[in-house]
Design an enzyme around this catalytic site. Structure first.
Site, mmCIF file in Angstrom:
data_model
loop_
_atom_site.group_PDB
_atom_site.id
_atom_site.type_symbol
_atom_site.label_atom_id
_atom_site.label_comp_id
_atom_site.label_asym_id
_atom_site.label_seq_id
_atom_site.Cartn_x
_atom_site.Cartn_y
_atom_site.Cartn_z
ATOM 1 N N CYS A 2 2.119 4.603 19.954
ATOM 2 C CA CYS A 2 1.843 5.136 21.142
ATOM 3 C C CYS A 2 0.690 4.430 21.870
ATOM 4 O O CYS A 2 -0.112 3.742 21.358
ATOM 5 C CB CYS A 2 1.563 6.641 20.733
ATOM 6 S SG CYS A 2 2.721 7.481 20.038
ATOM 7 N N ARG A 27 3.462 -2.824 21.996
ATOM 8 C CA ARG A 27 3.112 -2.106 20.958
ATOM 9 C C ARG A 27 4.412 -1.387 20.275
ATOM 10 O O ARG A 27 4.371 -0.793 19.167
ATOM 11 C CB ARG A 27 1.917 -0.917 21.002
ATOM 12 C CG ARG A 27 0.671 -1.628 21.518
ATOM 13 C CD ARG A 27 -0.259 -0.468 22.385
ATOM 14 N NE ARG A 27 -0.717 0.347 21.213
ATOM 15 C CZ ARG A 27 -1.954 0.477 20.808
ATOM 16 N NH1 ARG A 27 -2.557 -0.547 20.759
ATOM 17 N NH2 ARG A 27 -1.954 1.350 20.019
ATOM 18 N N TRP A 73 5.996 6.574 20.503
ATOM 19 C CA TRP A 73 6.868 6.251 19.656
ATOM 20 C C TRP A 73 7.000 7.510 18.727
ATOM 21 O O TRP A 73 5.964 8.139 18.098
ATOM 22 C CB TRP A 73 5.816 4.999 18.825
ATOM 23 C CG TRP A 73 6.689 4.283 17.748
ATOM 24 C CD1 TRP A 73 7.685 3.138 18.092
ATOM 25 C CD2 TRP A 73 6.621 4.570 16.524
ATOM 26 N NE1 TRP A 73 8.025 2.811 16.637
ATOM 27 C CE2 TRP A 73 7.428 3.470 15.727
ATOM 28 C CE3 TRP A 73 5.884 5.488 15.487
ATOM 29 C CZ2 TRP A 73 7.567 3.535 14.425
ATOM 30 C CZ3 TRP A 73 6.183 5.368 13.956
ATOM 31 C CH2 TRP A 73 6.992 4.481 13.602
ATOM 32 N N ASN A 99 -2.376 10.117 21.127
ATOM 33 C CA ASN A 99 -1.886 9.304 20.057
ATOM 34 C C ASN A 99 -2.403 9.920 18.743
ATOM 35 O O ASN A 99 -3.422 10.389 18.547
ATOM 36 C CB ASN A 99 -2.499 7.854 20.083
ATOM 37 C CG ASN A 99 -1.867 7.313 21.342
ATOM 38 O OD1 ASN A 99 -1.042 7.664 21.972
ATOM 39 N ND2 ASN A 99 -2.554 6.054 21.695
ATOM 40 N N GLY A 100 -1.364 9.701 17.726
ATOM 41 C CA GLY A 100 -1.854 9.852 16.220
ATOM 42 C C GLY A 100 -0.946 11.162 15.938
ATOM 43 O O GLY A 100 0.129 11.340 16.360
ATOM 44 N N GLU A 480 6.927 -13.627 3.261
ATOM 45 C CA GLU A 480 6.604 -13.917 4.891
ATOM 46 C C GLU A 480 7.800 -14.112 5.632
ATOM 47 O O GLU A 480 8.099 -13.440 6.705
ATOM 48 C CB GLU A 480 5.409 -14.469 4.999
ATOM 49 C CG GLU A 480 5.023 -14.673 6.483
ATOM 50 C CD GLU A 480 4.951 -13.347 7.159
ATOM 51 O OE1 GLU A 480 5.048 -12.196 6.727
ATOM 52 O OE2 GLU A 480 4.903 -13.551 8.406
ATOM 53 N N LYS A 484 9.750 -11.654 8.351
ATOM 54 C CA LYS A 484 10.018 -12.344 9.752
ATOM 55 C C LYS A 484 11.370 -12.273 10.135
ATOM 56 O O LYS A 484 11.702 -11.793 11.250
ATOM 57 C CB LYS A 484 9.495 -13.649 10.022
ATOM 58 C CG LYS A 484 8.747 -14.163 11.271
ATOM 59 C CD LYS A 484 7.378 -13.710 11.409
ATOM 60 C CE LYS A 484 7.145 -12.282 10.758
ATOM 61 N NZ LYS A 484 5.717 -11.853 10.807
ATOM 62 N N GLU A 487 12.808 -8.380 10.185
ATOM 63 C CA GLU A 487 12.228 -7.482 11.448
ATOM 64 C C GLU A 487 12.781 -7.712 12.776
ATOM 65 O O GLU A 487 12.941 -6.827 13.463
ATOM 66 C CB GLU A 487 10.586 -7.443 11.234
ATOM 67 C CG GLU A 487 9.913 -8.408 11.953
ATOM 68 C CD GLU A 487 8.404 -8.177 11.922
ATOM 69 O OE1 GLU A 487 7.852 -7.167 12.215
ATOM 70 O OE2 GLU A 487 7.835 -9.233 11.481
ATOM 71 N N HIS A 503 17.414 -13.543 -12.943
ATOM 72 C CA HIS A 503 17.385 -12.213 -13.791
ATOM 73 C C HIS A 503 17.847 -11.057 -12.971
ATOM 74 O O HIS A 503 17.517 -9.854 -13.204
ATOM 75 C CB HIS A 503 15.754 -12.159 -14.080
ATOM 76 C CG HIS A 503 15.211 -13.042 -14.999
ATOM 77 N ND1 HIS A 503 15.503 -13.300 -16.244
ATOM 78 C CD2 HIS A 503 14.619 -14.022 -14.601
ATOM 79 C CE1 HIS A 503 14.855 -14.242 -16.770
ATOM 80 N NE2 HIS A 503 14.325 -14.789 -15.821
ATOM 81 N N LYS A 599 3.709 -2.542 17.322
ATOM 82 C CA LYS A 599 2.851 -3.682 17.126
ATOM 83 C C LYS A 599 1.407 -3.191 16.043
ATOM 84 O O LYS A 599 1.165 -4.216 15.233
ATOM 85 C CB LYS A 599 2.252 -4.290 18.301
ATOM 86 C CG LYS A 599 1.413 -5.394 18.334
ATOM 87 C CD LYS A 599 1.946 -6.647 17.637
ATOM 88 C CE LYS A 599 0.933 -7.955 17.382
ATOM 89 N NZ LYS A 599 1.495 -8.602 16.561
HETATM 90 O O1 M6R Z 1 -2.404 -5.210 12.562
HETATM 91 P P1 M6R Z 1 -2.203 -5.533 11.059
HETATM 92 O O2 M6R Z 1 -2.203 -6.888 10.469
HETATM 93 O O3 M6R Z 1 -2.901 -4.764 10.045
HETATM 94 O O4 M6R Z 1 -0.526 -5.157 10.822
HETATM 95 C C1 M6R Z 1 0.030 -5.037 9.508
HETATM 96 C C2 M6R Z 1 1.559 -5.081 9.773
HETATM 97 O O5 M6R Z 1 1.809 -3.926 10.610
HETATM 98 C C3 M6R Z 1 2.221 -6.191 10.659
HETATM 99 O O6 M6R Z 1 1.882 -7.275 9.807
HETATM 100 C C4 M6R Z 1 3.759 -6.259 10.540
HETATM 101 O O7 M6R Z 1 4.029 -6.221 9.127
HETATM 102 C C5 M6R Z 1 4.348 -7.204 11.384
HETATM 103 N N1 M6R Z 1 5.180 -6.388 12.442
HETATM 104 C C6 M6R Z 1 4.862 -8.230 10.747
HETATM 105 O O8 M6R Z 1 5.321 -9.341 11.638
#
Ligand code: M6R
Length: 604
Positions: A2, A27, A73, A99-100, A480, A484, A487, A503, A599
């Site tokens: 949010c 975001r 959100w 927000n929250g 990682e 990527k 997501e 395994h 984000k």
């Molecule tokens: O702002 P941060 O690095 O703490 O965020 C952590 C994760 O939310 C962030 O890395 C998320 O996994 C990304 N969408 C990955 O691309």
């Protein structure tokens, strides 16, 4: 997640709110709304979907000198217009964005709001009804009512409240969720993220947890919840509008991938002196030297960056490193060493899970270092020390340049501490030179976009699942790379330690299953991974290889110049970022705004 924007004292309130909300789009959100008011006139407009859908509902009558806006959100209740913010009190006089998460909202409803008519299911609507009740049924002033509500409400919040009968003041308060005051000329603003206001100003004022702020067009009054005044200086944000534009790029993600060589060079500038010697705050070096174990806590991509630096940190600082997922450690800390130090890695510096860990660490007196891209962020303010990533704003939900900057920043820390300890490997590690090679190497990978695009088209355009495999540090990069890909392209993808396939996971390999293998320079590990590649090919997998040149074979797909092994995760990850980008494009999806994701994840 949010976002909040508010403005008071500007007759362009509607435009300022809409432009601010557009800047918060990155975001992640599923509905949005604004409320604007003049003395005697007010409009509330809300919409499910994008800001463009909200704008389409706004006509020339929606005007005011003050207003609040929000991107939501969904957490409590589906993304509907009734659940979208701003929310109104029972009579409609008070209007609130939030927000929250209000943890005790159901108790509040039961204990205070009998007979109230709620339009949606949100915790926020309950908060504004509570404030309205205290003014209209109990006769408190707006300020007293807001304070009384703040003493009752539990949880995380950033609130901006407007009284439609006196729209010359925004009442603001926060706890655990980010919120800033923006200082304009002849008007003032509030926002959850400086980017929402950077068109209007680069002068900001922090708000700390459990502070209440009265924002008028020509004054800002900060106080605690007991009404004691708090002095607060403003600061200048080092951001400019061009940092947050896409320029000629179709997507932020591609722009941010392309910025990585520049970020590497900026880091060299930031962490070296005029003699090219590595410079890190001596207090940070001392804190690491005094620790008997380093605990890296993070989420998502930042957690993966922690893994990618573990070996380097251990070998150069002679200190064991343990990794933890913030959302796990926030609830239950494991048994810690006698002299722990926590390193929180976070692009945004606002991730609620990591903050929960930091609050606990602070309560336990554990020294902490935040490695973040956002100066002045919550994790930066609350940790003992901060190292900045100098990556410039990262807007795409999929983190790219922050990951590589996190590894490089921690390399400066490892080198500086190791050198101070007299560690031979640290002394011999010419980080500035090695990082310059990495920057050049990334540039050559970026010049091969067409090749990568071609390879991806045949491999990932229609598949339902895929695997990344690697050994040693390549396994960490595989984790990682698979995050990527999944997501943004929604391909179910897992990153595996190549030796683990046999395994269990190898049973998932069938005709045509894409397997992407990572082989950096370690010859022994690479030869074992070659064995695993043969095993999956024998079961029908379509394999794509990303290799460093010293272990390359003739039919490898993407061959990279060899870099220092400590830094190989930086150069190995770049082709995987491009793979995720092109796979998503070919599948016709929005690269920058994947479904369900935000984000900056400011809820636990
Ligand atoms: O702002 P941060 O690095 O703490 O965020 C952590 C994760 O939310 C962030 O890395 C998320 O996994 C990304 N969408 C990955 O691309």
């Amino acid at each position: 997640m949010c976002g909040i924007v508010g403005v008071v004292g500007n007759s362009n309130a509607t435009d300022i709110l809409i432009q601010g909300l557009e800047k918060l789009e990155y975001r992640g959100y599923d509905s949005a709304g604004i409320f604007v008011a003049n003395a005697g006139d007010a409009s509330l407009v809300k919409s499910v979907g994008r800001i463009a859908d909200l704008s389409a509902k706004i006509d020339e009558n929606v005007q005011g000198t003050a207003g609040i806006g929000h991107t939501r959100w969904a957490t409590h209740g589906k993304p509907t217009e009734n659940n979208a913010h701003p929310h109104r009190s029972e009579t409609g006089r008070f209007v609130l964005v939030h927000n929250g998460v209000i943890e005790n909202y159901l108790e509040i409803k039961e204990n205070y709001l009998e007979g109230h008519h709620l339009l949606g299911q949100t915790d926020t609507e309950i908060a504004v009804h509570l404030i309205g009740k205290f003014v209209e049924e109990e006769g408190l002033s707006v300020l007293e009512a807001f304070k009384k509500a703040l003493h009752i409400i539990e949880g995380s919040y950033a609130f901006a409240l407007l009284d439609s009968e006196n729209p010359d003041l925004i009442y603001v308060a926060k706890n655990k969720s980010p919120l800033l005051v923006g200082l304009g000329e002849g008007y003032n603003m509030v926002c959850s993220d400086a980017m929402a206001m950077i068109r209007e100003t680069n002068q900001f004022m922090e708000i700390h947890d459990k502070e209440l702020v009265l924002v008028a067009k020509d004054s800002i009054e900060v106080q605690d919840y007991e009404g004691n005044p708090v002095e607060r200086e403003s600061y200048t944000a080092e951001l400019d509008l061009s940092d947050i534009g896409k320029g000629t790029y179709p997507y932020y993600m591609l722009k941010e991938i392309d910025e990585q060589p520049t970020v590497m060079r900026k880091l060299i500038q930031a962490y070296t002196d005029e003699n090219n010697q590595v410079v890190v705050d001596p207090e940070i070096i001392k804190a690491v030297q005094e620790a008997d174990r380093l605990y890296i806590l993070a989420a998502g991509t930042s957690y993966h960056a922690g893994f990618a630096t573990k070996r380097m940190l251990e070998e150069l600082t002679d200190t064991p490193v343990e990794l933890g997922i913030s959302s796990e450690w926030g609830y239950k800390m494991p048994l810690l060493s006698k002299k722990p130090m926590f390193i929180l890695i976070s692009q945004s510096g606002e991730t609620a899970d990591s903050r929960q860990v930091l609050v606990k660490a602070n309560a336990m007196g554990i020294p902490s270092l935040t490695v973040t891209n956002v100066p002045g962020s919550t994790l930066s303010r609350e940790a003992s020390y901060t190292m900045l990533l100098h990556a410039g704003p990262e807007i795409a939900v999929a983190s790219t340049k922050a990951y590589t900057a996190q590894i490089a920043t921690l390399a400066f820390l490892a080198k500086a501490v190791g050198q101070a300890n007299g560690n031979e490997a640290a002394k011999n590690f010419d980080l500035v030179h090695e990082l310059s090679i990495v920057a050049q190497n990334i540039e050559s990978t970026l010049s091969e976009k067409d090749l990568i695009d071609d390879k991806v088209r045949g491999l990932l355009e229609t598949t339902r699942n895929a695997f990344y495999i690697g050994r040693g540090q390549d396994y960490y990069v595989a984790m990682e790379a698979s995050l990527k890909l999944k997501e943004i392209s929604y391909i179910q993808c897992e990153g595996f330690a190549a030796g683990e396939l046999k395994h269990g996971t190898i049973s998932l390999i069938e005709d045509g299953t894409p397997v992407i293998a990572l082989l950096s320079s370690d010859e022994v590990l690479a030869s074992h991974t070659r064995g695993n590649i043969s095993e999956v090919i024998a079961r029908g997998a379509k394999v794509l290889t990303i290799v460093e040149e010293n272990v390359a074979k003739e039919d490898d797909d993407i061959v990279l110049t060899q870099v220092h092994p400590y830094l190989s995760p930086i150069s190995m990850v770049v082709p995987t970022q491009l793979i995720a980008y092109f796979a998503t494009l070919h599948r016709g999806l929005d690269v920058d705004k994947p479904r369900n994701l935000a984000k900056s994840v400011t809820v636990e």
